[in-house]
Design an enzyme around this catalytic site. Structure first.
Site, short mmCIF file in Angstrom:
data_model
loop_
_atom_site.label_atom_id
_atom_site.label_comp_id
_atom_site.label_asym_id
_atom_site.label_seq_id
_atom_site.Cartn_x
_atom_site.Cartn_y
_atom_site.Cartn_z
N THR A 170 38.31 -22.09 33.96
CA THR A 170 38.32 -21.77 35.39
C THR A 170 39.59 -22.21 36.10
O THR A 170 40.21 -23.22 35.73
CB THR A 170 37.12 -22.45 36.07
OG1 THR A 170 37.29 -22.41 37.50
CG2 THR A 170 36.98 -23.92 35.68
N GLU A 206 39.51 -23.69 38.77
CA GLU A 206 39.22 -25.03 39.31
C GLU A 206 39.97 -26.11 38.52
O GLU A 206 40.14 -27.23 39.01
CB GLU A 206 37.72 -25.29 39.27
CG GLU A 206 36.96 -24.73 40.45
CD GLU A 206 37.22 -25.47 41.75
OE1 GLU A 206 36.99 -26.69 41.79
OE2 GLU A 206 37.65 -24.83 42.71
N TYR A 242 32.71 -30.77 38.65
CA TYR A 242 32.67 -29.50 37.92
C TYR A 242 34.02 -29.25 37.22
O TYR A 242 34.06 -28.93 36.02
CB TYR A 242 32.36 -28.36 38.91
CG TYR A 242 32.60 -26.97 38.36
CD1 TYR A 242 31.67 -26.35 37.54
CD2 TYR A 242 33.77 -26.27 38.67
CE1 TYR A 242 31.90 -25.07 37.04
CE2 TYR A 242 34.01 -24.99 38.19
CZ TYR A 242 33.07 -24.39 37.37
OH TYR A 242 33.30 -23.13 36.87
N LYS A 263 34.76 -28.99 33.20
CA LYS A 263 35.38 -27.80 32.61
C LYS A 263 36.67 -28.15 31.86
O LYS A 263 37.04 -27.49 30.89
CB LYS A 263 35.68 -26.77 33.71
CG LYS A 263 34.47 -25.97 34.16
CD LYS A 263 34.09 -24.90 33.14
CE LYS A 263 32.99 -23.99 33.64
NZ LYS A 263 32.51 -23.04 32.62
P1 NAP Z 1 26.37 -18.30 37.23
O1 NAP Z 1 26.00 -17.01 37.91
O2 NAP Z 1 26.12 -19.58 37.94
O3 NAP Z 1 25.65 -18.33 35.80
C1 NAP Z 1 25.52 -19.50 35.07
C2 NAP Z 1 24.59 -19.23 33.90
O4 NAP Z 1 24.43 -20.44 33.13
C3 NAP Z 1 23.17 -18.78 34.28
O5 NAP Z 1 22.76 -17.77 33.40
C4 NAP Z 1 22.34 -20.04 34.03
O6 NAP Z 1 20.99 -19.76 33.73
C5 NAP Z 1 23.05 -20.58 32.81
N1 NAP Z 1 22.72 -21.96 32.54
C6 NAP Z 1 22.72 -23.01 33.39
N2 NAP Z 1 22.35 -24.14 32.76
C7 NAP Z 1 22.10 -23.79 31.46
C8 NAP Z 1 21.70 -24.52 30.31
N3 NAP Z 1 21.47 -25.83 30.36
N4 NAP Z 1 21.55 -23.84 29.15
C9 NAP Z 1 21.79 -22.51 29.08
N5 NAP Z 1 22.17 -21.78 30.14
C10 NAP Z 1 22.33 -22.41 31.32
O7 NAP Z 1 27.94 -18.30 36.87
P2 NAP Z 1 28.95 -17.07 36.73
O8 NAP Z 1 29.61 -16.85 38.05
O9 NAP Z 1 28.30 -15.94 36.03
O10 NAP Z 1 30.08 -17.71 35.81
C11 NAP Z 1 29.98 -17.65 34.38
C12 NAP Z 1 30.81 -18.77 33.78
O11 NAP Z 1 32.16 -18.62 34.19
C13 NAP Z 1 30.40 -20.17 34.21
O12 NAP Z 1 30.65 -21.03 33.13
C14 NAP Z 1 31.36 -20.49 35.34
O13 NAP Z 1 31.51 -21.89 35.47
C15 NAP Z 1 32.60 -19.80 34.86
N6 NAP Z 1 33.52 -19.32 35.89
C16 NAP Z 1 33.09 -18.55 36.91
C17 NAP Z 1 33.98 -18.07 37.84
C18 NAP Z 1 33.54 -17.20 38.97
O14 NAP Z 1 34.31 -17.05 39.93
N7 NAP Z 1 32.36 -16.57 38.90
C19 NAP Z 1 35.35 -18.37 37.71
C20 NAP Z 1 35.76 -19.15 36.63
C21 NAP Z 1 34.85 -19.61 35.71
P3 NAP Z 1 19.89 -19.68 34.94
O15 NAP Z 1 20.29 -18.52 35.75
O16 NAP Z 1 18.61 -19.50 34.25
O17 NAP Z 1 20.00 -20.98 35.66
O1 G4F Z 2 32.60 -19.66 46.82
P1 G4F Z 2 32.87 -21.08 46.50
O2 G4F Z 2 31.70 -21.99 46.47
O3 G4F Z 2 33.68 -21.07 45.14
P2 G4F Z 2 34.62 -22.16 44.42
O4 G4F Z 2 34.33 -23.53 44.87
O5 G4F Z 2 36.01 -21.68 44.56
O6 G4F Z 2 34.14 -22.05 42.90
C1 G4F Z 2 33.92 -20.78 42.28
O7 G4F Z 2 35.11 -20.34 41.69
C2 G4F Z 2 35.60 -21.17 40.61
C3 G4F Z 2 36.89 -20.54 40.11
O8 G4F Z 2 37.97 -21.01 40.90
C4 G4F Z 2 34.54 -21.22 39.53
F1 G4F Z 2 34.99 -21.97 38.48
C5 G4F Z 2 33.27 -21.81 40.09
O9 G4F Z 2 32.26 -21.80 39.08
C6 G4F Z 2 32.80 -20.95 41.26
O10 G4F Z 2 32.43 -19.68 40.77
O11 G4F Z 2 33.90 -21.69 47.56
C7 G4F Z 2 35.14 -21.06 47.82
C8 G4F Z 2 35.82 -21.75 49.01
C9 G4F Z 2 35.89 -23.29 48.89
O12 G4F Z 2 37.15 -23.72 49.31
C10 G4F Z 2 34.85 -23.78 49.87
O13 G4F Z 2 35.10 -25.06 50.43
O14 G4F Z 2 35.05 -21.49 50.19
C11 G4F Z 2 34.95 -22.70 50.93
N1 G4F Z 2 33.78 -22.62 51.81
C12 G4F Z 2 33.82 -22.70 53.15
N2 G4F Z 2 32.56 -22.64 53.64
C13 G4F Z 2 32.50 -22.52 51.41
C14 G4F Z 2 31.72 -22.54 52.58
N3 G4F Z 2 31.95 -22.41 50.18
C15 G4F Z 2 30.60 -22.30 50.10
N4 G4F Z 2 30.04 -22.15 48.88
N5 G4F Z 2 29.80 -22.33 51.22
C16 G4F Z 2 30.32 -22.44 52.49
O15 G4F Z 2 29.59 -22.48 53.47
#
Ligand code: NAP
Ligand code: G4F
Length: 323
Positions: free
Chosen positions: A126, A128, A150, A154
């Protein structure tokens, strides 16, 4: 030979899109699904693939269950997407985040090492990891400085993946993915929180939207594009590390402006700044340089932030209208 994949985190946003992509390519797709007391299959259902994937009850914190999942499904590719992925929660549950997001990845790697001869492995790294950024545009060579439990978890998973590649010759890749969103995004993440609120406000079901730091900047892309980058990494001759991003960064404030104006509203009339949504340590700005992914994977983001946010607002308008 039919190609097959095992996806941990198949019930999450990326897991669902990846399952759909791989099914479309003719893969047999299986997913690790931990036991949950309520429905966690809604995303697979929305994409119409729930009946096409094999779900194995297992948990990345339980090595034996992952070994069994691999043994039962014998995948050629293993995608580790499971995580406690919400940054805000990682300060409230830092140890759980370490166990699932950090050690969970090590469990899956260890299972691949023990019984997964020849299997390819993908780790969901990520942006992050960059946290307090050490370069204006972050690429594969930019030093890491995570800013949340987090991010720290990671970081461990990221280096374990590289270590297993170098130690055991496993075809292991990390995708350092910047934020990616979609109508299937969890409601706690800021884009979806905003698009859901926009739909509710427009339809008279909500008046105000409470947010934290709206001056934070993110490099946002569409999840459908990003799962394609994961698959492309797995098709390379060797495992490697890739930044996946759009190369454009935008404030939360401007993302709100796009979302509200799509339905003829002004964000200034509805957004309330609420200290409870500020984080103990913030990642102020992220901006990725996807040059390596573009050159080596032939990958490029295809969806602009405006297209992404309007797609999400439209989906939430339909959901709210349908009750
Ligand atoms: P998400 O919607 O939060 O999905 C996370 C998944 O992990 C869900 O299917 C959840 O299952 C499963 N999980 C949680 N705890 C578990 C456990 N103990 N054993 C097995 N499965 C478990 O996340 P996403 O946005 O799809 O992201 C996918 C991956 O990419 C994550 O690793 C995230 O950290 C990483 N990532 C995401 C972003 C982004 O912007 N979306 C960016 C960079 C990296 P349940 O639904 O049943 O809880
Ligand atoms: O949408 P966010 O919660 O995403 P964040 O923290 O960037 O993390 C996501 O992206 C990562 C990749 O860079 C992943 F690894 C991670 O698993 C996840 O998918 O927040 C985005 C920004 C932050 O700066 C936060 O402080 O939005 C700001 N924010 C402002 N108000 C808020 C809010 N975020 C959330 N969730 N809720 C608010 O009310």
């Amino acid at each position: 030979m039919t190609r097959s994949a095992l996806i941990t985190g198949i019930t999450g946003q990326d897991g669902a899109y990846l399952a759909q992509l791989l099914l479309g390519k003719g893969y047999a797709v299986a997913g690790v699904s931990p036991r949950r007391s309520s429905d966690n299959l809604w995303r697979l259902r929305e994409l119409g693939v729930e009946g096409d994937v094999k779900l194995v009850e297992a948990d990345v914190c339980d090595l034996a269950s992952i070994l069994r999942a691999i043994d039962e499904t014998k995948p050629t590719e293993v995608y580790n997407l499971a995580a406690q992925s919400f940054v805000g929660t990682s300060w409230k549950q830092p140890l759980l985040t370490g166990q699932v997001t950090g050690l969970g990845a090590a469990n899956v790697l260890e299972a691949v090492r023990l019984v997964g001869k020849g299997m390819r492995f993908y780790q969901a790294s990520t942006s992050e990891l960059f946290g307090l950024i050490q370069a204006e545009r972050q690429d594969e060579k930019t030093p890491f400085y995570p800013r949340s439990p987090y991010g720290v978890a990671k970081l461990y998973a990221h280096w374990m993946t590289i270590n297993y590649r170098e130690s055991f010759g496993i075809h292991a890749s990390t995708g350092i993915l910047f934020n990616h969103e979609s109508p299937l995004r969890g409601i706690e993440f800021v884009t979806r929180k905003v698009t859901d609120a926009v739909a509710r406000i427009k339809q008279g079901k909500q008046e105000k939207l409470h947010l934290g730091n709206i001056d934070a900047k993110r490099d946002w892309g569409f999840a459908g594009d990003y799962v394609d980058a994961m698959w492309r990494m797995m098709q390379q001759e060797q495992g490697d590390d890739y930044v996946v991003a759009t190369g454009r960064t935008t404030t939360v404030r401007d993302m709100c402006r796009i979302a509200f104006s799509h339905v003829g509203l002004k964000y200034e009339d509805h957004v309330v700044i609420d200290p409870q949504f500020f984080r103990p340590a913030e990642v102020d700005v992220l901006l990725g340089n996807p040059a390596k992914a573009e050159a080596k994977l032939g990958w490029k983001a295809t969806t602009s932030l405006e297209q992404l946010i309007t797609m999400m607002v439209d989906a939430d308008m339909r959901r709210v209208a349908a009750g």
